[in-house]
Enzyme design. Structure first.
Site, PDB file in Angstrom:
ATOM      1  N   VAL A 100       0.768  -0.985  -0.129  1.00 55.57           N
ATOM      2  CA  VAL A 100       0.049  -0.390   0.110  1.00 55.57           C
ATOM      3  C   VAL A 100       1.173   1.302  -0.033  1.00 55.57           C
ATOM      4  O   VAL A 100       0.400   2.319  -0.775  1.00 55.57           O
ATOM      5  CB  VAL A 100      -0.685   0.527   1.597  1.00 55.57           C
ATOM      6  CG1 VAL A 100      -0.076  -0.193   2.792  1.00 55.57           C
ATOM      7  CG2 VAL A 100      -1.686   0.437   1.078  1.00 55.57           C
ATOM      8  N   GLY A 321      -5.303  -7.288   1.225  1.00 53.68           N
ATOM      9  CA  GLY A 321      -5.418  -6.159   2.554  1.00 53.68           C
ATOM     10  C   GLY A 321      -4.431  -4.489   2.323  1.00 53.68           C
ATOM     11  O   GLY A 321      -4.230  -4.359   1.057  1.00 53.68           O
ATOM     12  N   GLU A 322      -4.648  -3.944   3.371  1.00 54.33           N
ATOM     13  CA  GLU A 322      -3.950  -2.641   3.726  1.00 54.33           C
ATOM     14  C   GLU A 322      -4.643  -2.132   2.854  1.00 54.33           C
ATOM     15  O   GLU A 322      -4.190  -1.054   3.018  1.00 54.33           O
ATOM     16  CB  GLU A 322      -2.258  -3.449   2.809  1.00 54.33           C
ATOM     17  CG  GLU A 322      -2.043  -4.313   3.069  1.00 54.33           C
ATOM     18  CD  GLU A 322      -0.611  -4.171   2.685  1.00 54.33           C
ATOM     19  OE1 GLU A 322      -0.279  -3.546   2.058  1.00 54.33           O
ATOM     20  OE2 GLU A 322       0.420  -4.904   3.794  1.00 54.33           O
ATOM     21  N   GLY A 323      -5.466  -2.067   1.947  1.00 55.18           N
ATOM     22  CA  GLY A 323      -6.465  -1.146   1.085  1.00 55.18           C
ATOM     23  C   GLY A 323      -4.943  -0.174  -0.276  1.00 55.18           C
ATOM     24  O   GLY A 323      -5.727  -0.496  -1.893  1.00 55.18           O
TER      25      GLY A 323
END
Length: 356
Positions: A100, A321-323
């Site tokens: 990210v 995930g993480e954005g």
């Protein structure tokens, strides 16, 4: 601390505007292209214009918000990684080495990481303008084990919700991209989906960070204990406190505030979608402001998207995930705005329209 019973979600109005929608659609239909030929990019342009309330939407100072927290459930082996990875990855975000971080840098997104409930203290450091920054809003060093009782006290959940609202209020811009970090938080997303949608755990529980078949079965057994011991937590906020995590609760508050301010909300994967699911059960018009970035490879995400009648932009098999998925989808939002603003109409370009 405020009690959960005292928490009131901000008012989020219906932004349906038939006249604006008609004007936006007319603009799109009269661009120099066959009708509807830009497909879902046209629908995306329409959505952004509706959220921002204008025929000439411009996305300014986009903010990537990554909320981090630890989970008592992780001690029961629901993840392939140890809890220490949470704080280590927060450090990696701040150092610029995580996915990210790279994607936010590539796309000009301001990355803010919030320590919502990480088990190890993380020092705030001086950062150069535009570099990733850390906000400490740590309610407690991780939640309790939800398989033995509520993950959060009601007051702790309320504080995390308020923290999320406060963080967004202080942010510039009109677009918020959601991310998260927390070993064990796919379990939280599965629990919230199972409880709020009434779906069997077998249908909503997947490999998370990479569990094998035996690990998934062990995870399901632990999650069933969590549902059973917290059987009375049925309302959205009760379920969030009993089953959730500090980072998820902070994201719920962030989503509610961003929606109240009519920011475009770019939703990442399974965990951030769980936060939006909770927020939308409190204020349904939240969903009008949301753009769902992608369909995660995590088992329950398709079912979660269906609960919100959401059609994601991408389907790349992502489950990091993480954005990361939100950042990858971001250029599509920019392109949608550029088409509205810069693409010629048949009239302005002197191009003949389609014959009858």
């Amino acid at each position: 601390m405020q009690s959960l019973a005292q928490f009131t979600a901000p008012a989020i109005a219906d932004i349906t505007d038939a006249r604006l929608t008609a004007r936006l659609q007319h603009l799109l239909d009269n661009k120099t292209k066959p009708l509807g030929s830009l497909g879902r990019l046209e629908a995306l342009a329409l959505r952004i214009g509706q959220v921002l309330g204008t025929e000439a939407p411009a996305l300014v100072q986009p903010q990537m918000l990554v909320c981090a927290g630890d989970h008592g459930l992780a001690a029961k082996g629901v993840s392939a990684f140890p809890s220490d990875v949470t704080w280590q990855m927060v450090e990696n975000f701040l150092a610029g080495g995580a996915a990210v971080s790279v994607l936010a840098r590539q796309h000009g997104l301001q990355l803010t990481v919030v320590d919502c409930g990480v088990a190890r203290s993380i020092a705030v450091r001086d950062t150069a303008p535009g570099a990733p920054r850390l906000l400490v809003r740590n309610v407690a060093p991780g939640t309790q084990d939800a398989s033995t009782g509520p993950a959060m006290a009601p007051e702790q959940c309320a504080q995390a919700l308020l923290n999320g609202m406060e963080v967004v209020r202080a942010m510039p811009g009109n677009a918020l991209l959601l991310g998260e970090m927390g070993i064990g938080n796919t379990s939280v997303a599965s629990l919230l989906l199972a409880r709020l949608a009434g779906l069997p755990l077998a249908e909503v529980t997947g490999a998370g960070t990479g569990l094998d078949a035996a690990g998934i079965e062990r995870k399901r057994a632990v999650l069933q204990l969590a549902l059973d011991v917290n059987a009375s937590a049925t309302s959205p906020l009760e379920a969030l406190a009993a089953l959730g995590g500090y980072e998820v609760a902070t994201l719920v508050g962030s989503v509610l505030q961003a929606a109240a301010e009519r920011r475009v909300i770019v939703v990442d994967g399974f965990i951030t979608s769980a936060a939006v699911l909770v927020a939308s059960r409190l204020q349904p018009h939240v969903l009008q402001r949301c753009v769902f970035a992608h369909r995660s490879g995590e088992r329950g995400h398709t079912l979660m998207l269906a609960q919100m009648q959401a059609e994601p932009l991408l389907d790349l098999g992502l489950r990091l995930g993480e954005g990361s998925g939100a950042a990858l989808a971001w250029p599509l939002l920019q392109s949608a705005c550029a088409v509205l603003a810069e693409m010629a109409s048949f009239e302005s370009a002197g191009v003949a329209t389609q014959t009858a």
